[in-house]
Design a protein around this motif. Structure first.
Motif, PDB file in Angstrom:
ATOM      1  N   LYS A 140       0.732   4.255  -2.737  1.00 45.95           N
ATOM      2  CA  LYS A 140       0.590   5.667  -2.336  1.00 45.95           C
ATOM      3  C   LYS A 140       1.693   6.513  -2.964  1.00 45.95           C
TER       4      LYS A 140
ATOM      5  N   THR B  21       0.988   7.000  -6.625  1.00 49.11           N
ATOM      6  CA  THR B  21      -0.165   7.886  -6.802  1.00 49.11           C
ATOM      7  C   THR B  21       0.231   9.334  -6.522  1.00 49.11           C
TER       8      THR B  21
ATOM      9  N   THR C  21       0.841  -1.203   0.000  1.00 53.01           N
ATOM     10  CA  THR C  21       0.000   0.000   0.000  1.00 53.01           C
ATOM     11  C   THR C  21       0.877   1.255   0.000  1.00 53.01           C
TER      12      THR C  21
ATOM     13  N   ARG D 272      -5.748  -0.666  -5.006  1.00 58.85           N
ATOM     14  CA  ARG D 272      -5.750  -0.660  -3.537  1.00 58.85           C
ATOM     15  C   ARG D 272      -6.043  -2.064  -3.009  1.00 58.85           C
TER      16      ARG D 272
END
Ligand code: FE2
Ligand code: FE2
Length: 375
Positions: free
Chosen positions: A341, A344, A337, A361
């Motif tokens: 992140k 992103t 994750t 996700r």
């Protein structure tokens, strides 16, 4: 490798890979063409994908890595079409001489390195999915999210993309992180940016149109941005593999992760060297974008000096233990994750649908749930 890009489209399991355990809100955002399965929804959010002969955790880790490699291939392919070597190994574009020349300011062999990095990612993607399929496990296919615009500059193929290289916010803190002898992100330490203005606002790393090819310092700023972005991407892979390896169960899956991961480090090492050759300049079309001379005061020294391309030994596991030359970070909790992140936040997915983010996700959360030794 011949026609691997095309072969990929037919030879890999083409099952549209979608998680079904979407929340009501997520399900409502599913675009046309995304087919929800009729499998029962499990309590914690899931019908599970098939793991075949793999443990659930191993399959989940490999699926997240397959997704990451598909995304890497997509971005490297865009770089290669404009600034790399187009051949049967990595087909697609026709090259952009001005952009290629600006990249060559960083190193005369940049086009070859870009080509080879692209080919490597493509083989990572194809191999991991083929291995999953060989074990009867579900594979990853992101084709329905190939919706983003290509560069309109001469040389780029006009096809839908998964990633956006034209609005990047590039975290260049790996530069000082790998040069620090006292800090480690796994201890919560934070690091200065090599190019602070790249980490603010949005910057193209490829020319958006042929208007971006002039003046000279503008296309050089775009090539410099790419030069740092290469390192940013590949240091991410360098950390991701050892982070996830700690939760793999089967020795053969561990072998895969341990054999691919260090190639990301080989890429990173190369880009870490080349980024240091990015000429100091201010983008004439964006005065906020400044590439400093990393060897000059107030920079320079151990944290910025451009020939310090090998990792500086630093604190590892405990501050009581001696300094060690290591990949950093490698903490395993939330590694997938965290990687999502990070990708992103750099703007790589600007323009993607909420269904895309929901799927990524989900893949990341499943990978992060994997535990070493599980059955
Ligand atoms: Fe890769
Ligand atoms: Fe990579």
């Amino acid at each position: 490798m011949k026609n691997l890009l095309n072969g990929l489209k037919s030879s890999i399991n083409r099952r549209s890979f979608m998680k079904n355990g979407l929340t009501a809100a997520g399900a409502a955002t599913l675009g046309a063409g995304l087919v929800a399965s009729s499998s029962p929804v499990l309590a914690h959010g899931g019908p599970e994908e098939r793991s075949g002969h793999l443990t659930k955790g191993d399959a989940a880790i490999l699926r997240f890595l397959a997704a990451a490699e598909i995304l890497e291939t997509d971005l490297w392919q865009q770089y290669n079409e404009l600034g790399g070597i187009q051949d049967s190994e990595v087909p697609g574009g026709s090259g952009n001489a001005t952009y290629t020349a600006a990249l060559a300011v960083l190193d005369a062999d940049m086009a070859q390195y870009i080509h080879d990095n692209t080919e490597d990612e493509l083989t990572h993607e194809v191999f991991i999915n083929a291995y999953l399929a060989s074990k009867g496990a579900d594979t990853v296919n992101l084709d329905e999210f190939r919706t983003l615009l290509s560069s309109q500059a001469s040389g780029a193929q006009q096809i839908g993309r998964l990633t956006n290289l034209m609005q990047l916010t590039v975290d260049t803190s790996w530069w000082t992180r790998y040069r620090s002898s006292t800090k480690n992100p796994d201890f919560g330490d934070i690091f200065d940016q090599a190019v602070p203005s790249l980490n603010k606002g949005q910057h193209p790393a490829i020319p958006k149109t042929d208007d971006d090819l002039t003046p000279n310092d503008h296309i050089q700023a775009i090539a410099n941005t790419a030069g740092f972005h290469f390192g940013t991407i590949e240091q991410g892979g360098t950390s991701l593999y050892p982070s996830l390896a700690q939760r793999v169960t089967h020795p053969e899956v561990l072998r895969i992760v341990l054999s691919i991961g260090p190639t990301e480090a080989m890429h990173f090492q190369t880009w870490s060297d080349k980024a240091g050759n990015a000429p100091a300049l201010t983008d004439p079309k964006d005065s906020m974008l400044v590439f400093p001379d990393l060897n000059s005061s107030p920079l320079g020294g151990e944290e910025f000096q451009t020939n310090l391309i090998m990792p500086e030994p630093t604190v590892f596991l405990s501050r009581k233990l001696p300094a060690c030359s290591i990949v950093r970070p490698t903490a395993t909790d939330g590694a997938a994750t965290g990687a999502l992140k990070f990708l992103t936040a750099m703007g790589l997915f600007i323009g993607q649908s909420s269904a895309f983010f929901e799927l990524l996700r989900d893949l990341a959360e499943d990978a992060d749930e994997a535990r070493r030794g599980e059955r």
